[in-house]
Every structure is written in C-alpha cells, then in structure tokens.
Motif scaffolding. Structure first.
Motif, short mmCIF file in Angstrom:
data_model
loop_
_atom_site.label_atom_id
_atom_site.label_comp_id
_atom_site.label_asym_id
_atom_site.label_seq_id
_atom_site.Cartn_x
_atom_site.Cartn_y
_atom_site.Cartn_z
N ASN A 5 0.80 -1.22 0.00
CA ASN A 5 0.00 0.00 0.00
C ASN A 5 0.83 1.27 0.00
N ILE A 6 2.16 1.15 -0.11
CA ILE A 6 2.96 2.36 -0.07
C ILE A 6 2.62 3.30 -1.22
N VAL A 7 2.19 2.75 -2.36
CA VAL A 7 1.85 3.61 -3.49
C VAL A 7 0.66 4.49 -3.19
N ASP A 8 -0.11 4.16 -2.17
CA ASP A 8 -1.24 5.00 -1.80
C ASP A 8 -0.80 6.27 -1.10
N PHE A 9 0.44 6.29 -0.62
CA PHE A 9 0.93 7.43 0.13
C PHE A 9 1.70 8.42 -0.73
N LEU A 10 2.29 7.95 -1.83
CA LEU A 10 3.17 8.78 -2.63
C LEU A 10 2.57 9.06 -3.99
N PHE A 11 2.93 10.21 -4.56
CA PHE A 11 2.51 10.57 -5.90
C PHE A 11 3.65 10.24 -6.85
N ASN A 12 3.36 9.55 -7.90
CA ASN A 12 4.41 9.07 -8.80
C ASN A 12 4.84 10.17 -9.77
N ASP A 13 6.10 10.59 -9.67
CA ASP A 13 6.68 11.50 -10.63
C ASP A 13 7.54 10.71 -11.59
N ASP A 14 6.92 10.14 -12.64
CA ASP A 14 7.70 9.29 -13.52
C ASP A 14 8.32 10.11 -14.64
N VAL A 15 9.43 9.62 -15.12
CA VAL A 15 10.14 10.23 -16.22
C VAL A 15 10.16 9.23 -17.35
N ASN A 16 9.69 9.62 -18.53
CA ASN A 16 9.60 8.69 -19.64
C ASN A 16 10.59 9.09 -20.72
N LEU A 17 11.54 8.19 -20.96
CA LEU A 17 12.55 8.42 -21.99
C LEU A 17 12.47 7.30 -23.01
N ASN A 18 12.12 7.67 -24.23
CA ASN A 18 12.05 6.68 -25.32
C ASN A 18 11.16 5.51 -24.96
N GLN A 172 15.93 6.87 4.56
CA GLN A 172 15.58 8.25 4.21
C GLN A 172 15.27 8.37 2.73
N ILE A 173 14.21 9.10 2.41
CA ILE A 173 13.81 9.34 1.03
C ILE A 173 13.64 10.83 0.81
N LYS A 174 13.54 11.23 -0.44
CA LYS A 174 13.26 12.64 -0.70
C LYS A 174 11.79 12.91 -0.39
N GLN A 175 11.46 14.17 -0.16
CA GLN A 175 10.10 14.52 0.23
C GLN A 175 9.10 14.12 -0.85
N PRO A 176 8.10 13.32 -0.49
CA PRO A 176 7.07 12.96 -1.47
C PRO A 176 6.27 14.18 -1.88
N THR A 177 5.80 14.19 -3.10
CA THR A 177 5.01 15.32 -3.58
C THR A 177 3.56 15.24 -3.11
N HIS A 178 3.15 14.04 -2.66
CA HIS A 178 1.78 13.87 -2.18
C HIS A 178 1.81 13.29 -0.77
N ASN A 179 1.09 13.91 0.14
CA ASN A 179 0.98 13.45 1.52
C ASN A 179 2.35 13.25 2.18
N PRO A 180 3.21 14.28 2.18
CA PRO A 180 4.55 14.13 2.76
C PRO A 180 4.53 13.99 4.28
#
Length: 369
Positions: A5-18, A172-180
């Motif tokens: 359920n960790i994905v429920d806490f964080l907002f995914n900032d994905d980077v799409n290359l090719n 330690q992780i970088k600050q999540p963009t959603h629900n930090p």
C-alpha cells in the motif's frame, strides 16, 4: 516482504525516456539530447581495469568476492532481459556499484560507459531480477535451524529459546510530492521503514518494507505478515522459543521485551534487561552492516513509490547473499556499527493488555540469569 500500500501514500513523478520509465536521481537524467558533443566516458573500465583489481580492491568496490559475483550473475541471468547489447557481467557490476555508492547515475554511467537512460533501465532490471531470489535468501528458519540459533545464543548469553531479534530502521527518502506528512519522522526527515528480523549471524530471516516513517513500531509490526504468523500459526515457533524486541513492541508468548523501568525493578529484572539488550544489538548491527555495504540506502532519491521498496528488498537479499556465500560479515571494513543510521526512536513504552502466559514466561527466563 514489501508493503503493497505504499503507493497510496506517494505521488508518482515518472520520467519517460524513449518509452521506458526511469525513476532514480532526477538530477542524473541523461542530457545527451541537449548536446551534440559525444560525452567522455571510460570505455574499458569493466574490460581492462576491473580484472586488474586485487582481491581487496574488488571487494571494496563491489562488496563481495569475484566468486560471489560470478554466482550472482548465474542466479540473476535468467531473470534479466535476453536481448541487451550490454554484457550481463557489466550490467551486474554497474548495478552493484550504484547500490554500494552514493554516486549519481551520470557519474557511474561515465565510469561504465553507459548513458544515464541505459543505466536506469539496467539498474531496475537488476533490482527486479534480485527480487526473484527473495525466498531463496530471506527465509524463516525451519525447526532444526531455530534450535541451532537458540542453542548458540543460550551458550553465549544464558537466555534460552531466542531465535532472532526484531526492530525497525528508517530509510531516508526525498520529500514525497503527495501526503509528505505521513513520511516525516521524528528525526525531521522523510523516510520509509524497514522492519527486520535477524539471527545471531546477522542474516535477515524476515523483512517488511515500505510503511511511512511517521508510524510507530508497534503499528508497523501489527500490520506486518509476521505478526499474524506469530499469533495465528503455533507451528512457527515452539512454546519455548521467541523473538526479542525493544520497548516499542507488545509482550507476546513468542515475542519478549524488556521490563519497564519504573524505578522499582528488582535485580533479576535489571539483569534480564541488560542481557536482553546485549542480544538485541544483533539487529542493530545487522542494519548497520546493511547500510554500510549498500550506501544508497542512506538516502534514496526516487520518484516512483512502487520501486522504492524493491531497491531496499534487493539490498536485504544481497546482504544475506554475501553473508551466506562469502561468509564474511566484516569485509570492506564494515563492522556492523550503525554510524549515522537513522534508527527508530521510541518516545514511550508500548503498553497493552498482555496474556499472563507471556509474563510468566519472561519472569521464568529472568530467574535463570
């Protein structure tokens, strides 16, 4: 095990290359598209330099012996993409280097002659491949192994029946963009928790990964599969066997904790607490060894939440792999000291109604010391 359920806490900032999603180290995204000049890279590091390393130099860089790397390649090769222009040995060494160091993808890519885009793709394929080895290298001890662990610990410390120690550590992780807020812990940093159980050889026998750093150990424990197994599966441990936890954990028939120091402890209770603390240090040393070898865990700069626990799990698997294959807990001068590790901090003693059997069991063991 990874907390799903960790994905429920964080907002995914994905980077799409090719058409491929990459997730780590936002500052390391390949900028070759913006530059016409060919980047300067080390074209022969794996082919020429690595074979010239001494035994100690190789271990210092790759955290394990050449023999262990060869065995690891054999184990993960079936789980890596068949079609890739980069040799598997290079993929594995590149990925190990990234886990072992706190260097950017750009810097490591230059060393291994890989673009950052290719590096991200290779690294995540490697992490996924290592994840397939979970049940091979992180497994609950069988009855015979439990008896062997308990015998070794009793011989050394005098407490019978101990098959492992449990605790949690922050990654330690970088600050999540959603629900930090959920991930902001008492050390004023953002983190996820790795709950681990290890034996006296500092080998993980169970892991539970991904709960937010703000949560208390007791809540994380009650949400973990091992709690249900301890409570509902009598065959997991015999009535005479148990884990050791600190004050944050509940007192159960098969999970012992220290007596609460209210200023009126008896000499027997004080002695029990002291001996128990000495035994419990093995899980702290286990976490220290893990982060000492795989230093990317000191700060995970990741954007996709569902990949973050996979990297932590892979590090735990490789931790066990090294101890089992190389049988060398002290290589590359990692002595298990936690150093600057962000450990779980407990502001209060966990209180709950406990069964009388658990109290009787603890009192009886304390009387033996």
């Amino acid at each position: 095990m990874i907390e799903p359920n960790i994905v429920d806490f964080l907002f995914n900032d994905d980077v799409n290359l090719n058409g491929v999603v990459y997730i780590l180290d936002d500052n390391a995204v390949d900028d070759e598209a913006n530059h016409h000049a060919q980047p300067v890279r080390n074209e022969n590091y794996v082919e020429v330099t690595v074979p010239q390393y001494t035994v100690s130099e190789f271990k210092n860089h790759f955290r394990m012996s050449r023999m262990a790397v060869e065995q690891l390649i054999g184990l993960v090769s079936n789980h890596l993409p068949d079609k890739h222009s980069v040799p598997i040995e290079k993929q594995v060494l590149f990925s190990i280097w990234l886990l072992a160091k706190q260097e950017s993808f750009l810097a490591v890519g230059d060393r291994f002659n890989l673009s950052s885009g290719s590096g991200h793709y290779i690294f995540m394929n490697f992490i996924s491949a290592v994840g397939h080895l979970t049940h091979q290298f992180i497994e609950w001890p069988n009855a015979r192994t439990c008896n062997e662990i308990a015998s070794r610990i009793e011989t050394k410390y005098g407490i019978p029946g101990v098959v492992g120690a449990i605790d949690g550590t922050h990654i330690q992780i970088k600050q999540p963009t959603h629900n930090p807020v959920d991930f902001f812990n008492r050390k004023d940093v953002h983190s996820v928790v790795l709950q681990g159980i290890c034996n006296d050889k500092l080998i993980f026998t169970d892991v539970y990964i991904g709960m937010p750093g703000r949560l208390h150990d007791a809540r994380i424990f009650r949400n973990s599969p091992i709690y249900n197994r301890l409570v509902n599966n009598p065959a997991l441990l015999t009535p005479q066997q148990h884990l050791l936890g600190d004050a944050a954990y509940p007192l159960l028939d098969n999970l012992l904790k220290p007596y609460r120091d209210n200023g009126h402890l008896t000499e027997v209770q004080i002695r029990f607490n002291e001996v128990m603390s000495s035994i419990r240090s093995m899980i702290e040393r286990c976490f220290g060894l893990l982060k000492g070898k795989w230093r990317r865990l000191k700060y995970l700069d990741m954007s996709l939440a569902d990949k973050l626990p996979q990297v932590i799990l892979a590090a735990c698997i490789l931790h066990n792999f090294i101890l089992i294959i190389d049988n060398d807990a002290d290589n590359q001068n990692d002595n298990g000291h936690n150093g600057d590790d962000i450990g779980i901090q407990h502001a209060e003693f966990y209180e709950e109604d406990v069964g009388r059997n658990a109290e009787i069991k603890r009192d009886y063991i304390a009387s033996l010391l």
